[in-house]
Design an enzyme around this catalytic site. Structure first.
Site, mmCIF file in Angstrom:
data_model
loop_
_atom_site.group_PDB
_atom_site.id
_atom_site.type_symbol
_atom_site.label_atom_id
_atom_site.label_comp_id
_atom_site.label_asym_id
_atom_site.label_seq_id
_atom_site.Cartn_x
_atom_site.Cartn_y
_atom_site.Cartn_z
ATOM 1 N N HIS A 1 66.707 -85.819 -69.359
ATOM 2 C CA HIS A 1 66.363 -84.765 -68.746
ATOM 3 C C HIS A 1 66.297 -83.363 -69.770
ATOM 4 O O HIS A 1 66.880 -82.559 -69.616
ATOM 5 C CB HIS A 1 67.528 -84.053 -67.758
ATOM 6 C CG HIS A 1 67.384 -84.919 -66.193
ATOM 7 N ND1 HIS A 1 68.502 -84.767 -65.469
ATOM 8 C CD2 HIS A 1 66.630 -85.819 -65.768
ATOM 9 C CE1 HIS A 1 68.222 -85.642 -64.472
ATOM 10 N NE2 HIS A 1 67.118 -86.066 -64.502
ATOM 11 N N HIS B 1 67.761 -83.230 -60.283
ATOM 12 C CA HIS B 1 66.900 -83.882 -61.213
ATOM 13 C C HIS B 1 65.724 -82.799 -61.430
ATOM 14 O O HIS B 1 65.305 -82.371 -60.849
ATOM 15 C CB HIS B 1 66.655 -85.134 -60.716
ATOM 16 C CG HIS B 1 67.789 -85.906 -60.552
ATOM 17 N ND1 HIS B 1 67.972 -87.408 -60.901
ATOM 18 C CD2 HIS B 1 68.870 -85.712 -59.929
ATOM 19 C CE1 HIS B 1 68.990 -87.936 -60.601
ATOM 20 N NE2 HIS B 1 69.731 -86.929 -59.787
ATOM 21 N N ALA C 1 51.458 -92.622 -69.446
ATOM 22 C CA ALA C 1 50.454 -93.102 -68.568
ATOM 23 C C ALA C 1 50.025 -91.933 -67.679
ATOM 24 O O ALA C 1 50.480 -90.707 -67.714
ATOM 25 C CB ALA C 1 51.293 -93.983 -67.495
HETATM 26 P P1 FAD Z 1 55.464 -85.704 -68.468
HETATM 27 O O1 FAD Z 1 55.461 -86.148 -66.946
HETATM 28 O O2 FAD Z 1 56.212 -86.680 -69.389
HETATM 29 O O3 FAD Z 1 54.274 -85.875 -68.805
HETATM 30 C C1 FAD Z 1 53.617 -85.845 -70.293
HETATM 31 C C2 FAD Z 1 52.638 -86.425 -70.321
HETATM 32 O O4 FAD Z 1 52.050 -86.021 -71.720
HETATM 33 C C3 FAD Z 1 52.437 -87.939 -70.533
HETATM 34 O O5 FAD Z 1 51.785 -88.376 -69.389
HETATM 35 C C4 FAD Z 1 52.226 -88.094 -71.817
HETATM 36 O O6 FAD Z 1 51.987 -89.608 -72.039
HETATM 37 C C5 FAD Z 1 51.403 -87.175 -72.130
HETATM 38 N N1 FAD Z 1 51.340 -86.889 -73.579
HETATM 39 C C6 FAD Z 1 52.225 -86.765 -74.516
HETATM 40 N N2 FAD Z 1 51.914 -86.467 -75.754
HETATM 41 C C7 FAD Z 1 50.596 -86.569 -75.709
HETATM 42 C C8 FAD Z 1 49.551 -86.401 -76.909
HETATM 43 N N3 FAD Z 1 49.869 -86.023 -77.957
HETATM 44 N N4 FAD Z 1 48.305 -86.384 -76.330
HETATM 45 C C9 FAD Z 1 48.055 -86.671 -74.933
HETATM 46 N N5 FAD Z 1 48.780 -86.876 -73.939
HETATM 47 C C10 FAD Z 1 50.042 -86.881 -74.387
HETATM 48 N N6 FAD Z 1 63.620 -86.695 -62.510
HETATM 49 C C11 FAD Z 1 63.792 -86.447 -61.406
HETATM 50 O O7 FAD Z 1 63.579 -85.579 -60.518
HETATM 51 N N7 FAD Z 1 64.299 -87.781 -60.599
HETATM 52 C C12 FAD Z 1 64.562 -88.887 -61.244
HETATM 53 O O8 FAD Z 1 64.991 -89.866 -60.775
HETATM 54 C C13 FAD Z 1 64.506 -88.993 -62.708
HETATM 55 N N8 FAD Z 1 64.674 -89.943 -63.528
HETATM 56 C C14 FAD Z 1 64.131 -90.217 -64.737
HETATM 57 C C15 FAD Z 1 64.287 -91.311 -65.243
HETATM 58 C C16 FAD Z 1 63.693 -91.609 -66.456
HETATM 59 C C17 FAD Z 1 63.885 -92.972 -67.210
HETATM 60 C C18 FAD Z 1 63.266 -90.478 -67.157
HETATM 61 C C19 FAD Z 1 62.667 -90.789 -68.671
HETATM 62 C C20 FAD Z 1 62.972 -89.112 -66.415
HETATM 63 C C21 FAD Z 1 63.624 -89.261 -65.180
HETATM 64 N N9 FAD Z 1 63.542 -87.995 -64.761
HETATM 65 C C22 FAD Z 1 63.820 -87.928 -63.274
HETATM 66 C C23 FAD Z 1 63.143 -86.579 -65.245
HETATM 67 C C24 FAD Z 1 61.302 -86.363 -64.877
HETATM 68 O O9 FAD Z 1 60.779 -87.520 -64.443
HETATM 69 C C25 FAD Z 1 60.966 -85.883 -66.156
HETATM 70 O O10 FAD Z 1 61.615 -84.542 -66.400
HETATM 71 C C26 FAD Z 1 59.474 -85.147 -65.623
HETATM 72 O O11 FAD Z 1 58.786 -86.022 -64.796
HETATM 73 C C27 FAD Z 1 58.895 -84.672 -66.918
HETATM 74 O O12 FAD Z 1 57.627 -83.893 -66.454
HETATM 75 P P2 FAD Z 1 56.668 -83.253 -67.605
HETATM 76 O O13 FAD Z 1 55.344 -82.884 -66.898
HETATM 77 O O14 FAD Z 1 57.501 -82.345 -68.389
HETATM 78 O O15 FAD Z 1 56.302 -84.403 -68.783
#
Ligand code: FAD
Length: 570
Positions: free
Chosen positions: A507, A550, A85
């Site tokens: 994580h 986290h 999303a």
């Molecule tokens: P993301 O935020 O996942 O962003 C990646 C984006 O890329 C997504 O929007 C995805 O749709 C998009 N994407 C992927 N592949 C493609 C593609 N091929 N083409 C176009 N778009 C694509 N952390 C905390 O600090 N506190 C918490 O309470 C916590 N609880 C959690 C609970 C759950 C259920 C989960 C799953 C994680 C939790 N985490 C928590 C961890 C934290 O939320 C994540 O580590 C963090 O949000 C990841 O950020 P990111 O930018 O690496 O990736």
């Protein structure tokens, strides 16, 4: 839009990606495109409801990645959740805002990432943050929530604070007394976000306290800025791979995408392509683009553009378990953000002996991880990382476990995990088809210290529930229960329960590690992929080591700093 051109393309409009897009588009003459596979969830109650944790799981905004069958952890596959999303995983996560121990961030620099330490990251934690002072919200009176203003930002985009459902019936204070009454007390820590997490605390969350709704990356970094004419978002658009310019340098000039109508197009970037697709996607996008291990790429007929065999290696996660106890009080629809972070000396009754035993095992652990991936990551590098981790645990006194208490109905739920497991696995593509599921193998519980720490955290929780005043307020242990895991059970006695009931702690990190190239790094300390002139990774993939706390707060901060690096300000 297929013939469009932008200065920067950000792949993934999630937690880190929207920070980058926001900060780069502050420059009026710079055009930025975000490519996001999911759609807007602005009005999705599974996202906005602050008591709705888990409601989005298994819906179309959850990637619900599957791991391979986990051979060291009971043999079954795990589901690793991730948000699909605008806002990414920040739209479905637990909203917990907890950073890291300062020494853990300092270790990033120790291992060779110049400029990355607690002191240089703290200003970026603050830059992103808009802490809402609990004193402004009468519903928080008596709840026990607290913070130290020295460690917080008050004018950043991301609202951090507490919900209107925060429990204020005295339980927070009773938990504190319970922790003080332990044989080895765990002291009260007023603010675990200042670089020292050890202790018992009430933690803040990513929430809009005024509206009592979730604060996610899109609400913080995109919607208030959506009128910028140089900031573009393509939703429901899947990035397939990078495209490369002809010439002696390895320079990306665009991204091949599949649009929402199913057609394929190439969108052009004149400056940089920035990967922010998450730790289980960004490395796979690199592989699909020819950056990775030639032996793996050739299996799927992908020509190697850059031989960088550690792409997708070093995958680290934590394992989450819970114990449940009856409660003599009934709780409904309340949040209790109570955490404890014991150090090794507090968790292990024989910490010195545990440390000495682990130190002896590190060479064998390093060899085992290396051999599991055909020595793509090398024993001597892994040994170095493990020794740093050992020093963090046994010399710097970082937390070795996290314990959360969640009263619900007539139950006290606990969730817990060992903070820094040693096991490492990998994520790799399974096909040249960009929509195919990747092969995700975290190798949960491969190394026995990880089980030992997880079992010890469970014993610690039992001790808490036998300590007053909590002991008087709670009843029987309902899960696993003493008939399933006896009092005084050893690690073997805990193993079936732990491995039969754990889940991913969601994580995952380090799959495109920021490390010197000679230590197996994928990106350098400016987050640029080795061998490329203009491709960066800015998401959870780059974190070199697991953090206590986290991930989101640290990911927001790393992305804030990355934006300044890209702008040439750092
Ligand atoms: P993301 O935020 O996942 O962003 C990646 C984006 O890329 C997504 O929007 C995805 O749709 C998009 N994407 C992927 N592949 C493609 C593609 N091929 N083409 C176009 N778009 C694509 N952390 C905390 O600090 N506190 C918490 O309470 C916590 N609880 C959690 C609970 C759950 C259920 C989960 C799953 C994680 C939790 N985490 C928590 C961890 C934290 O939320 C994540 O580590 C963090 O949000 C990841 O950020 P990111 O930018 O690496 O990736």
């Amino acid at each position: 839009h297929s013939d469009s051109t932008y200065d920067y393309i950000v792949v993934g409009g999630g937690t880190s990606g929207l920070v980058i897009a926001n900060r780069l588009s502050e420059q009026k003459n710079t055009s930025v495109l975000v490519i996001e596979a999911g759609g807007s969830v602005y009005n999705n109650p599974n996202v906005t409801d602050t008591l709705g944790y888990g409601k989005a799981f298994g819906t179309d905004i959850d990637w619900a990645y599957k791991t391979t069958d986990q051979e060291y952890a009971g043999g079954s596959s795990q589901t690793v959740r991730a948000g699909k999303a605008l806002g990414g995983t920040s739209t479905i996560n637990g909203m917990v805002y907890l950073r890291a121990q300062a020494a853990q961030i300092n270790a990033w620099e120790t291992v060779g990432n110049k400029g990355w330490n607690w002191e240089s990251l703290l200003p970026y934690y603050k830059k992103g943050e808009q802490l809402q002072d609990p004193a402004q919200y009468p519903f928080l009176d008596g709840s026990g929530v607290a913070f130290d203003p020295a460690y917080h930002g008050f004018t950043g985009p991301l609202k951090v604070g507490w919900t209107s459902t925060q429990l204020n019936d005295g339980l927070a204070q009773k938990m504190n007394t319970t922790y003080q009454n332990l044989e080895v007390p765990v002291q009260y820590n007023r603010d675990p976000n200042g670089g020292d997490m050890v202790g018992y605390s009430l933690y803040p969350m990513t929430v809009d306290s005024e509206l009592n709704i979730r604060e996610d990356a899109a609400r913080a970094y995109y919607y208030p800025y959506q009128n910028r004419t140089n900031l573009h978002i393509w939703l429901n658009t899947h990035a397939n791979k990078l495209t490369w310019k002809d010439g002696p340098e390895v320079t990306a000039n665009g991204v091949e995408v599949t649009l929402s109508n199913g057609t394929t197009a190439v969108v052009k970037a004149t400056r940089e392509v920035i990967l922010a697709a998450g730790a289980l996607k960004s490395p796979v996008l690199l592989e699909l683009s020819g950056v990775g291990n030639p032996d793996i790429l050739s299996k799927y007929g992908i020509a190697t553009k850059i031989n960088l065999p550690t792409v997708g290696e070093n995958l680290q996660d934590q394992m989450n378990n819970g114990l449940q106890f009856d409660s003599k009080t009934s709780y409904s629809n309340k949040s209790a953000d109570y955490v404890s972070y014991p150090s090794a000396a507090q968790l292990f009754p024989n910490s010195t002996a545990v440390g000495a035993d682990l130190l002896r095992k590190l060479p064998a652990y390093a060899a085992q991880v290396a051999s599991a991936n055909g020595n793509i990551t090398r024993t001597r590098d892994l040994y170095r990382f493990f020794k740093i981790q050992w020093d963090l645990i046994f010399k710097h006194g970082i937390p070795v476990a996290e314990i959360l208490l969640e009263p619900s109905g007539t139950t006290y739920d606990t969730e817990y995990w060992a903070s820094v497991p040693f096991s490492r696995g990998s994520v790799h593509l399974s096909s040249a088809d960009p929509t195919a599921a990747a092969i995700i193998d975290p190798k949960y519980f491969m190394l026995d210290f990880d089980l030992h720490a997880q079992a010890q955290a469970a014993r610690f929780i039992r001790e808490i529930f036998q300590t007053k005043p909590l002991a008087d307020m709670s009843g029987a242990e309902t899960s696993p229960g003493l008939s399933t895991v006896s009092a005084g059970a050893d690690d073997e006695g805990w193993a079936d329960f732990i491995k039969g009931n754990y889940r991913s702690n969601f994580h995952p990190i380090t799959t495109a590690a920021m490390l010197p190239k000679e230590l197996g790094g994928v990106v350098d300390s400016s987050l640029k992929v080795y061998g490329t002139s203009n491709v960066r990774v800015v998401d959870a993939s780059v974190l070199p080591f697991q953090v206590c706390g986290h991930l989101q707060s640290t990911i927001y901060a790393v992305a804030e700093r990355a934006a300044d690096i890209i702008k040439g300000r750092v």
